[in-house]
Design a protein around this motif. Structure first.
Motif, short mmCIF file in Angstrom:
data_model
loop_
_atom_site.label_atom_id
_atom_site.label_comp_id
_atom_site.label_asym_id
_atom_site.label_seq_id
_atom_site.Cartn_x
_atom_site.Cartn_y
_atom_site.Cartn_z
N PHE A 142 10.75 3.19 19.15
CA PHE A 142 10.09 2.38 17.66
C PHE A 142 9.26 3.17 16.98
O PHE A 142 9.27 3.26 15.56
CB PHE A 142 9.74 1.24 18.19
N THR A 143 8.28 3.85 17.66
CA THR A 143 7.29 4.73 17.10
C THR A 143 8.15 5.89 16.21
O THR A 143 7.72 6.32 15.11
CB THR A 143 6.20 5.27 18.03
N ALA B 214 17.97 -0.85 2.56
CA ALA B 214 18.81 -1.50 3.57
C ALA B 214 18.02 -1.56 5.05
O ALA B 214 18.48 -2.65 5.71
CB ALA B 214 20.10 -0.41 3.67
N VAL B 215 17.05 -0.72 5.45
CA VAL B 215 16.55 -0.81 6.66
C VAL B 215 15.31 -1.49 6.64
O VAL B 215 14.58 -1.57 7.75
CB VAL B 215 16.52 0.47 7.28
N SER B 216 15.02 -1.99 5.38
CA SER B 216 13.63 -2.42 5.09
C SER B 216 12.40 -1.59 5.59
O SER B 216 11.58 -2.11 6.36
CB SER B 216 13.47 -3.91 5.98
N ALA B 217 12.57 -0.47 4.89
CA ALA B 217 11.61 0.72 5.61
C ALA B 217 10.28 0.15 5.53
O ALA B 217 9.19 0.80 5.79
CB ALA B 217 12.05 1.72 4.70
N GLY B 218 9.79 -0.81 4.29
CA GLY B 218 8.56 -0.96 3.92
C GLY B 218 7.97 -1.95 4.96
O GLY B 218 6.73 -1.97 4.88
N ASP B 219 8.77 -2.35 6.02
CA ASP B 219 7.81 -3.23 7.25
C ASP B 219 7.17 -2.17 8.16
O ASP B 219 6.49 -2.59 8.82
CB ASP B 219 9.15 -3.88 7.94
N ALA B 220 7.58 -0.78 8.08
CA ALA B 220 6.94 0.09 8.92
C ALA B 220 5.82 0.77 8.44
O ALA B 220 5.86 1.47 7.40
CB ALA B 220 8.02 1.31 9.41
N VAL C 75 8.61 5.77 7.60
CA VAL C 75 7.31 6.08 6.66
C VAL C 75 7.26 7.32 5.93
O VAL C 75 7.04 7.41 4.70
CB VAL C 75 5.95 5.88 7.68
N SER C 76 7.66 8.39 6.86
CA SER C 76 7.44 9.84 6.06
C SER C 76 8.42 9.82 5.15
O SER C 76 8.14 10.26 4.00
CB SER C 76 7.97 10.75 7.26
N VAL C 77 9.90 9.47 5.09
CA VAL C 77 10.82 9.40 4.14
C VAL C 77 10.38 8.49 2.86
O VAL C 77 10.56 8.97 1.77
CB VAL C 77 12.06 9.28 4.68
N LEU D 3 7.75 2.23 -3.38
CA LEU D 3 7.87 3.05 -2.16
C LEU D 3 6.78 3.30 -1.53
O LEU D 3 6.61 3.15 -0.27
CB LEU D 3 8.61 4.49 -2.56
N THR D 4 5.69 3.76 -2.13
CA THR D 4 4.45 3.99 -1.52
C THR D 4 3.76 2.70 -0.55
O THR D 4 3.49 2.92 0.62
CB THR D 4 3.53 4.53 -2.42
N ALA D 5 3.92 1.81 -1.26
CA ALA D 5 3.63 0.42 -0.63
C ALA D 5 4.33 -0.09 0.44
O ALA D 5 4.10 -1.04 1.15
CB ALA D 5 3.03 -0.46 -1.86
N GLY D 6 5.54 0.10 -0.08
CA GLY D 6 6.67 -0.46 0.84
C GLY D 6 7.09 -1.96 0.34
O GLY D 6 7.38 -2.69 1.34
N VAL D 7 6.90 -2.23 -0.76
CA VAL D 7 7.42 -3.38 -1.39
C VAL D 7 8.28 -3.20 -2.32
O VAL D 7 8.63 -2.44 -2.94
CB VAL D 7 6.05 -4.16 -1.94
N ALA D 8 9.27 -4.68 -2.67
CA ALA D 8 10.24 -4.70 -3.61
C ALA D 8 11.26 -3.36 -3.68
O ALA D 8 11.59 -2.78 -4.62
CB ALA D 8 9.53 -4.71 -4.97
N LEU D 9 11.49 -3.08 -2.36
CA LEU D 9 12.32 -1.95 -2.07
C LEU D 9 13.82 -1.86 -2.65
O LEU D 9 14.18 -1.29 -3.09
CB LEU D 9 12.42 -1.31 -0.63
N ARG D 10 14.36 -3.13 -2.92
CA ARG D 10 15.59 -3.56 -3.40
C ARG D 10 15.53 -3.06 -4.89
O ARG D 10 16.53 -2.50 -5.58
CB ARG D 10 15.91 -4.76 -3.31
N LEU D 11 14.33 -3.75 -5.57
CA LEU D 11 14.35 -3.34 -6.93
C LEU D 11 14.27 -1.84 -7.01
O LEU D 11 14.64 -1.42 -8.20
CB LEU D 11 13.28 -4.22 -7.49
#
Length: 209
Positions: A38-39, A183-189, A46-48, A124-132
């Motif tokens: 997971f880490t 698609a992978v909800s990268a903002g959760d990490a 997060v990096s991408v 992208l930086t904050a990890g919010v509204a990634l679908r938009l």
């Protein structure tokens, strides 16, 4: 490389069974392995995500203030320069060449372009509204791809286009990365994705996720 031979002889030929030789991990070891996986996954996401965000944010900042990289000093948006005139005005190939020339320098095009860069970069930086962000960023990348038109071998004036690949370029790769992150909800990490998803308006409209 030496091969371990069994101490007893058996009839026939037997392939070594690697599955049987594996030690069963203890419960604590299994939990540790899952945590490590997971880490690693979170670190990659997060990096991408942050690097992609910086791509858009840097473009916005450089075009706004004219840091002297892609935008010359004194030619920034705050200095009266147009963020779209240079790029769209020099489009020299593709089916939308004349259309892009007409758009170049238009106030609406400048505002949409710059708001798109800023919005996608912040999301992208904050990890919010990634679908938009994926939708807006993919549209921007698609338009830039058409503006450069990699399939062409020659420009409108007959000179070589110097296209390195007729289909796949960095605009397409950026778009795919944006869609994958959403698609992978990268903002959760290590981002604000989970908090964003709990907002009532986001819960009621999943496309804002």
């Amino acid at each position: 490389m030496s091969v371990h031979q069994p101490t007893h002889r058996g009839s026939g030929f037997h392939l070594p069974s690697f599955r049987g030789n594996r030690a069963v991990p203890a419960p604590g070891e299994a939990v540790s392995a899952e945590a490590g996986a997971f880490t690693a996954r979170a670190g990659v996401l997060v990096s991408v995500r942050v690097l992609m965000g910086f791509v858009f944010l840097w473009a916005f900042l450089d075009k706004t203030f004219g840091f002297g990289y892609a935008t010359a000093s004194g030619k920034g948006w705050i200095d009266g320069g147009s963020p779209t005139e240079g790029f769209l005005g020099h489009v020299a190939v593709g089916p939308m060449e004349s259309t892009f020339h007409a758009w170049a320098g238009a106030a609406w095009a400048d505002w949409l372009f710059m708001l798109g860069l800023l919005g996608v970069g912040l999301a992208l930086t904050a990890g919010v509204a990634l679908r938009l962000a994926a939708l807006a960023g993919s549209v921007m990348m698609a338009l830039m791809w058409v503006a450069e038109w990699p399939p062409a071998k020659h420009l409108s004036d007959g000179s070589a286009s110097m296209s390195t690949n007729p289909f796949v370029d960095y605009h397409l790769i950026y778009a795919v990365v944006l869609i994958a992150l959403a698609a992978v909800s990268a903002g959760d990490a290590l981002g604000l994705g989970r908090l964003w998803a709990r907002l009532p308006i986001v819960r009621d409209h999943r496309w804002l996720r």
